[in-house]
Design a protein around this motif. Structure first.
Motif, PDB file in Angstrom:
ATOM      1  N   ASN A  50       0.818  -1.221   0.000  1.00 24.58           N
ATOM      2  CA  ASN A  50       0.000   0.000   0.000  1.00 24.58           C
ATOM      3  C   ASN A  50       0.846   1.262   0.000  1.00 24.58           C
ATOM      4  O   ASN A  50       0.436   2.294  -0.525  1.00 24.58           O
ATOM      5  N   PHE A  51       2.038   1.197   0.590  1.00 22.70           N
ATOM      6  CA  PHE A  51       2.910   2.361   0.651  1.00 22.70           C
ATOM      7  C   PHE A  51       3.651   2.592  -0.665  1.00 22.70           C
ATOM      8  O   PHE A  51       3.782   3.723  -1.122  1.00 22.70           O
ATOM      9  N   LEU A  52       4.120   1.518  -1.297  1.00 27.44           N
ATOM     10  CA  LEU A  52       4.946   1.649  -2.497  1.00 27.44           C
ATOM     11  C   LEU A  52       4.170   1.569  -3.814  1.00 27.44           C
ATOM     12  O   LEU A  52       4.414   2.344  -4.732  1.00 27.44           O
ATOM     13  N   VAL A  53       3.256   0.626  -3.909  1.00 26.09           N
ATOM     14  CA  VAL A  53       2.587   0.348  -5.193  1.00 26.09           C
ATOM     15  C   VAL A  53       1.311   1.162  -5.374  1.00 26.09           C
ATOM     16  O   VAL A  53       1.073   1.711  -6.451  1.00 26.09           O
ATOM     17  N   LYS A  54       0.507   1.264  -4.330  1.00 21.54           N
ATOM     18  CA  LYS A  54      -0.802   1.913  -4.448  1.00 21.54           C
ATOM     19  C   LYS A  54      -0.741   3.352  -4.971  1.00 21.54           C
ATOM     20  O   LYS A  54      -1.538   3.715  -5.844  1.00 21.54           O
ATOM     21  N   ASN A  77      -7.987  -1.324  -4.309  1.00 23.23           N
ATOM     22  CA  ASN A  77      -7.813  -2.043  -3.050  1.00 23.23           C
ATOM     23  C   ASN A  77      -7.822  -3.555  -3.270  1.00 23.23           C
ATOM     24  O   ASN A  77      -7.039  -4.282  -2.656  1.00 23.23           O
ATOM     25  N   ALA A  78      -8.689  -4.019  -4.157  1.00 24.88           N
ATOM     26  CA  ALA A  78      -8.729  -5.454  -4.481  1.00 24.88           C
ATOM     27  C   ALA A  78      -7.420  -5.896  -5.116  1.00 24.88           C
ATOM     28  O   ALA A  78      -6.875  -6.960  -4.775  1.00 24.88           O
ATOM     29  N   LEU A  79      -6.893  -5.089  -6.020  1.00 22.51           N
ATOM     30  CA  LEU A  79      -5.626  -5.432  -6.675  1.00 22.51           C
ATOM     31  C   LEU A  79      -4.477  -5.457  -5.670  1.00 22.51           C
ATOM     32  O   LEU A  79      -3.584  -6.313  -5.755  1.00 22.51           O
ATOM     33  N   MET A  80      -4.482  -4.546  -4.692  1.00 20.12           N
ATOM     34  CA  MET A  80      -3.435  -4.535  -3.662  1.00 20.12           C
ATOM     35  C   MET A  80      -3.531  -5.791  -2.798  1.00 20.12           C
ATOM     36  O   MET A  80      -2.516  -6.379  -2.420  1.00 20.12           O
ATOM     37  N   LEU A  81      -4.754  -6.237  -2.519  1.00 23.02           N
ATOM     38  CA  LEU A  81      -4.949  -7.459  -1.735  1.00 23.02           C
ATOM     39  C   LEU A  81      -4.494  -8.684  -2.521  1.00 23.02           C
ATOM     40  O   LEU A  81      -3.841  -9.579  -1.969  1.00 23.02           O
ATOM     41  N   LEU A  82      -4.810  -8.720  -3.802  1.00 21.65           N
ATOM     42  CA  LEU A  82      -4.357  -9.835  -4.649  1.00 21.65           C
ATOM     43  C   LEU A  82      -2.833  -9.842  -4.788  1.00 21.65           C
ATOM     44  O   LEU A  82      -2.210 -10.910  -4.774  1.00 21.65           O
ATOM     45  N   LEU A  83      -2.235  -8.669  -4.906  1.00 19.94           N
ATOM     46  CA  LEU A  83      -0.775  -8.581  -4.973  1.00 19.94           C
ATOM     47  C   LEU A  83      -0.157  -9.062  -3.662  1.00 19.94           C
ATOM     48  O   LEU A  83       0.850  -9.785  -3.665  1.00 19.94           O
TER      49      LEU A  83
END
Length: 126
Positions: A50-54, A77-83
């Motif tokens: 969440n800090f780097l990619v989002k 948010n879904a993509l961050m959870l999948l990542l």
């Protein structure tokens, strides 16, 4: 430093609620201690994602945020959870999110719970 610890604990709590509510988000381990340790490590990975990619994804998809009046946040948010799930697999952590729509619902749950926990937990700025 205190803020980082509080945010990581809030993420861990929010992830725990999503795991508890959704059967397609799983965290396994031989013991409760092993599960707790894995949960903390996954919360750490989630925080780093969440800090780097989002922020990068949000900037690249800014027109979609504007077009959907912010609802595209659910997808991000879904993509961050999948990542996070993918990275957990690569790091040999027993955390898995099965499916995009589970990730959307999980992301929503995590956002709401994390927000609530960040409101009630001290952040060291008092």
């Amino acid at each position: 430093m205190m803020n980082f610890v509080v945010k990581t604990l809030a993420n861990a709590g929010a992830l725990a609620v999503a795991i508890w509510l959704l059967e397609n988000i799983t965290l396994t381990g031989e013991s409760t201690a092993k599960k707790a340790w894995t949960l903390l490590l996954v919360a750490l990975v989630f925080g780093v994602v969440n800090f780097l990619v989002k922020p990068v994804v949000k900037i690249l998809t800014l027109p979609l945020f504007v077009l959907t009046l912010g609802l595209f946040t659910l997808i991000v948010n879904a993509l961050m959870l999948l990542l996070t799930s993918w990275l957990a697999d690569k790091l040999d952590l027993s955390f898995h999110v099965e499916g995009f729509w589970t990730a959307v619902l999980g992301g929503l749950i995590i956002s709401v719970v994390s927000w609530a926990l960040n409101v009630v937990l001290p952040d060291g700025r008092d």
